[in-house]
Every structure is written in C-alpha cells, then in structure tokens.
Design a protein around this motif. Structure first.
Motif, PDB file in Angstrom:
ATOM      1  N   ASP A  79      53.886   3.444  19.047  1.00 10.40           N
ATOM      2  CA  ASP A  79      53.560   4.874  19.160  1.00 10.40           C
ATOM      3  C   ASP A  79      54.711   5.650  19.793  1.00 10.40           C
ATOM      4  OD1 ASP A  79      51.106   4.387  18.012  1.00 10.40           O
ATOM      5  OD2 ASP A  79      50.013   4.338  19.917  1.00 10.40           O
ATOM      6  N   MET A  80      55.343   5.073  20.817  1.00  9.02           N
ATOM      7  CA  MET A  80      56.458   5.747  21.483  1.00  9.02           C
ATOM      8  C   MET A  80      57.609   5.969  20.505  1.00  9.02           C
ATOM      9  SD  MET A  80      58.869   4.387  24.612  1.00  9.02           S
ATOM     10  CE  MET A  80      57.453   4.073  25.656  1.00  9.02           C
ATOM     11  N   LEU A  81      57.962   4.920  19.766  1.00  8.37           N
ATOM     12  CA  LEU A  81      59.073   5.045  18.835  1.00  8.37           C
ATOM     13  C   LEU A  81      58.737   5.981  17.684  1.00  8.37           C
ATOM     14  CD1 LEU A  81      61.914   4.139  18.124  1.00  8.37           C
ATOM     15  CD2 LEU A  81      60.943   2.173  16.929  1.00  8.37           C
ATOM     16  N   GLU A  82      57.488   5.964  17.251  1.00  9.20           N
ATOM     17  CA  GLU A  82      57.080   6.864  16.163  1.00  9.20           C
ATOM     18  C   GLU A  82      57.179   8.322  16.611  1.00  9.20           C
ATOM     19  OE1 GLU A  82      55.588   8.238  12.450  1.00  9.20           O
ATOM     20  OE2 GLU A  82      56.731   6.502  13.151  1.00  9.20           O
ATOM     21  N   ARG A  83      56.775   8.612  17.860  1.00 16.28           N
ATOM     22  CA  ARG A  83      56.913   9.980  18.377  1.00 16.28           C
ATOM     23  C   ARG A  83      58.385  10.388  18.436  1.00 16.28           C
ATOM     24  NH1 ARG A  83      52.948   8.229  22.037  1.00 16.28           N
ATOM     25  NH2 ARG A  83      54.554   7.940  23.660  1.00 16.28           N
ATOM     26  N   ALA A  84      59.230   9.460  18.867  1.00 17.79           N
ATOM     27  CA  ALA A  84      60.657   9.755  18.928  1.00 17.79           C
ATOM     28  C   ALA A  84      61.223  10.000  17.537  1.00 17.79           C
ATOM     29  CB  ALA A  84      61.401   8.603  19.609  1.00 17.79           C
ATOM     30  N   ARG A  85      60.814   9.183  16.578  1.00 18.53           N
ATOM     31  CA  ARG A  85      61.306   9.347  15.209  1.00 18.53           C
ATOM     32  C   ARG A  85      60.874  10.693  14.637  1.00 18.53           C
ATOM     33  NH1 ARG A  85      59.956   9.297  10.300  1.00 18.53           N
ATOM     34  NH2 ARG A  85      57.750   9.136  10.833  1.00 18.53           N
ATOM     35  N   ARG A  86      59.628  11.084  14.891  1.00 21.24           N
ATOM     36  CA  ARG A  86      59.144  12.382  14.402  1.00 21.24           C
ATOM     37  C   ARG A  86      59.869  13.537  15.102  1.00 21.24           C
ATOM     38  NH1 ARG A  86      54.468  12.320  11.396  1.00 21.24           N
ATOM     39  NH2 ARG A  86      53.406  10.290  11.211  1.00 21.24           N
ATOM     40  N   ALA A  87      60.170  13.360  16.374  1.00 19.74           N
ATOM     41  CA  ALA A  87      60.891  14.409  17.101  1.00 19.74           C
ATOM     42  C   ALA A  87      62.287  14.622  16.519  1.00 19.74           C
ATOM     43  CB  ALA A  87      60.985  14.051  18.580  1.00 19.74           C
ATOM     44  N   VAL A  88      62.924  13.528  16.104  1.00 18.00           N
ATOM     45  CA  VAL A  88      64.235  13.647  15.456  1.00 18.00           C
ATOM     46  C   VAL A  88      64.106  14.446  14.157  1.00 18.00           C
ATOM     47  CG1 VAL A  88      66.043  12.362  14.244  1.00 18.00           C
ATOM     48  CG2 VAL A  88      65.230  11.567  16.479  1.00 18.00           C
ATOM     49  N   GLY A  89      63.089  14.139  13.366  1.00 18.95           N
ATOM     50  CA  GLY A  89      62.910  14.836  12.103  1.00 18.95           C
ATOM     51  C   GLY A  89      62.505  16.290  12.260  1.00 18.95           C
ATOM     52  N   ALA A  90      61.896  16.628  13.405  1.00 21.33           N
ATOM     53  CA  ALA A  90      61.430  18.002  13.612  1.00 21.33           C
ATOM     54  C   ALA A  90      62.544  18.933  14.071  1.00 21.33           C
ATOM     55  CB  ALA A  90      60.301  18.014  14.646  1.00 21.33           C
ATOM     56  N   ARG A  91      63.655  18.385  14.509  1.00 25.26           N
ATOM     57  CA  ARG A  91      64.741  19.240  15.014  1.00 25.26           C
ATOM     58  C   ARG A  91      65.473  19.910  13.857  1.00 25.26           C
ATOM     59  NH1 ARG A  91      67.588  16.650  20.298  1.00 25.26           N
ATOM     60  NH2 ARG A  91      68.456  18.747  20.308  1.00 25.26           N
ATOM     61  N   ARG A  92      65.913  21.139  14.111  1.00 23.17           N
ATOM     62  CA  ARG A  92      66.733  21.868  13.153  1.00 23.17           C
ATOM     63  C   ARG A  92      68.017  22.274  13.872  1.00 23.17           C
ATOM     64  NH1 ARG A  92      63.500  19.760  10.758  1.00 23.17           N
ATOM     65  NH2 ARG A  92      62.074  20.506   9.143  1.00 23.17           N
ATOM     66  N   TYR A  93      69.087  22.280  13.144  1.00 25.07           N
ATOM     67  CA  TYR A  93      70.382  22.556  13.736  1.00 25.07           C
ATOM     68  C   TYR A  93      71.041  23.727  12.993  1.00 25.07           C
ATOM     69  CZ  TYR A  93      69.314  17.761  15.038  1.00 25.07           C
ATOM     70  OH  TYR A  93      68.678  16.641  15.475  1.00 25.07           O
ATOM     71  N   ARG A  94      71.495  24.699  13.757  1.00 22.03           N
ATOM     72  CA  ARG A  94      72.195  25.837  13.166  1.00 22.03           C
ATOM     73  C   ARG A  94      73.652  25.776  13.614  1.00 22.03           C
ATOM     74  NH1 ARG A  94      70.502  30.559  11.057  1.00 22.03           N
ATOM     75  NH2 ARG A  94      68.379  30.295  11.879  1.00 22.03           N
TER      76      ARG A  94
END
Length: 351
Positions: A283-298
């Motif tokens: 669960d911890m790693l899955e949350r981290a993986r989703r957090a990476v995918g949720a980031r946007r970079y300008r």
C-alpha cells in the motif's frame, strides 16, 4: 503544478574510487592505506596496480601486511614487478572531473605532509635521546670541584632540550590538526561515494550494502522504473529529464519516509522497506507510485506542461538468508511483469 529548475550533477572522481577501493579491501582510511590506494587508483597501468589486481583476482582481499610490503617494494612509477608473474587485467580508474582530481591531489598532499611531520618528530626524538646521553657523559666527566661550571652546563643543556621539546610539541599539534582535517576529508568523500549527486539519494552501492541484520523486519525490496523515460529526454532534452528524476526522487522519499529510498541507476529507484507487513509495504509503495503519476511539471522557460510521467514497480519480501541483491533480482522480474502488463502499475509477489 510544479515549476522545475535546473541542476548540475557532479561527476564521480578519484577520491570516490580510492574510498571504494579501501571499502572493498576492508582497509581503514589511515594515511598509509590512503596513500597506497591513491597510488593504485591514480596509476592503473603501473606495477603496483597490476600486482594488486593479480593478488585480488577471484575476490580475495589484501591484508595489512601485503599493503605494507607492496607499498615498500614497488616504487611509484614502476612499470614492472616480477616478469614471471602473469599480467593481470589493469585496474580501471573511476572517471574524474577537474574538481575531483584537485580534491584528490589536495588530500594526497595532506597525507604526504602528515607523514613528513611524523617523520620529523621521530628524528627529533631520536636526536633528543642521543644528545641527552652525550650530555650526561659530559657532566660526569666534570671535576667535582668545578661546581659552578657544572651548573652552567646543566642549565645550558636544559634550556636547549626545553626549546627542542617546544618545537616538537608545536609540530605534533600541527600533525594532529592535519590528521583531523584528513579524517574529515575522507569522511566527506566516503559519504559522497555512496550518494547519487543528482537526486541526493543514496546510490546503488549504498543500497546494496544496507543492513538487514536487525530486529525491525520483515524487509521488503522494491524496484521502480519511470515509464517511457527515454521519450522525456528525446522531447525535452536530458537537462529536463534530470529535473524530472530529481522531482520523482523527492516524491518517493517523502511518501516512503523512514525507509531507504535509493537511485539504483538511470531512471530506476530501489526501496528497502522494513518493520511492516507485506500488505502495508504494498500500500505504501502504491501510494508513492500514484503520487509520482499525479505530479505535473511546467517548464520554467516555456511554460510547457509535461504530463503522463508514470512509474512501474515490483515488490518482494526478503526470504530467510536472502540478500538485498537477491531481492532486487526477484523484484526486477515483477517490475518487467508490470511493464508487460501495460505499465503505470505495480506487481507484488503472492504467497
């Protein structure tokens, strides 16, 4: 939305190669051992490096006696040691930039200065004892009636000895400061050798040597890979790719606080999670993986938005007697299963 700036990664250098050599050989970073390692790594085609390669072939380590013997037997710059010996593969030095080369040279100068200082103090002590014996003989030869002359001679000898003691104490204090500075320099270099300069996370070497001989298990190993990262580099350039990697590293480190997060190489990250069960680790790693995918970079320069940066991962639980490297190998298989399954997901072992 996060605006990402620039970063200039530092290169690996001669100091890191020296510290790696000392750690591999289980040698303490003393001035003598550091000087020996410096000679080996700075002259990979020399006789000393070739003899070291021959003696350590097959995973053997040098003993302190061998270090002393080889350091004294083989002069710097020598290109041969024993013609009868088979020629081993030369030792490849780590790449060094100019700053690292200068840092290594400065540390080497400190070592040489320290050794010179200790040698000078040794000579002073030897001369002190010799003069003391000579003076005692001279005083014993003074006639008993010439008390005034004897006292004057004793005062002169005492003053001379006191002056030499003061000089020796000053030199010893300076040598101590040099030794302390050298130890700090080596400590910094050792830390640098185990840290990724771009993300400031521990590197692969630090990750694989982490301890699991503790009571806060079980331990879980994860291997993560940024999906289609080559396209980021191709479209926006490697400097932008480096910024994205740095941001991903920060996300993983934050989401998995209290556990070891390392840059394993390229766009791969590795995690060592301890003290929780497998479901919690997943669960911890899955949350981290989703957090990476949720980031946007300008991009700061053009306001261009980079979207779709995702990550795949594999997670395993270490078995009794299994090393971290073993765990990485199994996690790598699950990582590729996640890639084959469509990416942007993680796969954990079952059972």
């Amino acid at each position: 939305m996060e605006r990402i700036g620039s970063v200039t990664p530092a290169g690996n250098g001669l100091v890191r190669a020296i510290l790696t050599f000392l750690e591999d050989q289980r040698l303490e970073p003393t001035p003598v051992n550091y000087t020996f390692a410096y000679r080996v790594m700075s002259d990979p085609a020399g006789a000393l490096a070739r003899e070291v390669a021959r003696r350590t072939d097959g995973g053997f380590r040098l003993s302190s006696g061998e270090v002393e013997m080889l350091g004294n037997a083989i002069e710097p710059g020598t290109r041969s040691f024993n013609p009868a010996d088979p020629a081993p593969a030369p030792v490849e030095p780590a790449p060094a930039d100019s700053a690292d080369a200068e840092r290594a040279a400065e540390t080497q100068r400190q070592v040489a200065g320290f050794e010179s200082m200790v040698s000078a103090i040794h000579n002073e002590t030897r001369d002190f004892g010799r003069d003391l014996a000579a003076s005692a003989d001279a005083l014993s030869a003074v006639p008993g009636t010439d008390v005034v002359s004897a006292i004057a001679e004793l005062a002169r000898i005492t003053a001379s000895m006191r002056a030499r003691v003061d000089i020796a104490e000053t030199r010893l204090a300076q040598a101590t400061r040099e030794a302390s500075a050298l130890r700090q320099e080596l400590a910094v270099a050792h830390e640098d050798a185990r840290r990724d300069p771009l993300t400031e996370l521990p590197n692969r070497r630090a990750f694989e040597s982490a301890s699991t001989d503790r009571d806060d298990g079980p331990f879980h190993v994860a291997l993560c890979d940024v999906d289609h990262f080559k396209s980021v580099n191709d479209q926006y350039g490697h400097p932008v790719g480096d910024r994205v990697l740095k941001a991903i590293a920060a996300t993983l480190d934050r989401e998995c606080a209290g556990h070891l997060v390392a840059r394993y190489g390229g766009e791969e990250f590795a995690l060592l999670i301890g003290g929780v069960d497998r479901a919690t680790a997943f669960d911890m790693l899955e949350r981290a993986r989703r957090a990476v995918g949720a980031r946007r970079y300008r991009l700061r320069e053009t306001d261009t938005v980079i979207e779709g940066v995702t990550m795949s991962a594999g997670l395993v639980t270490l078995r009794p007697g299994e090393t971290i490297v073993d765990g990485v190998g199994r996690a790598d298989q699950l990582l590729y299963a996640a890639k084959r399954g469509g990416r942007d997901q993680m796969v954990g072992e079952t059972g």
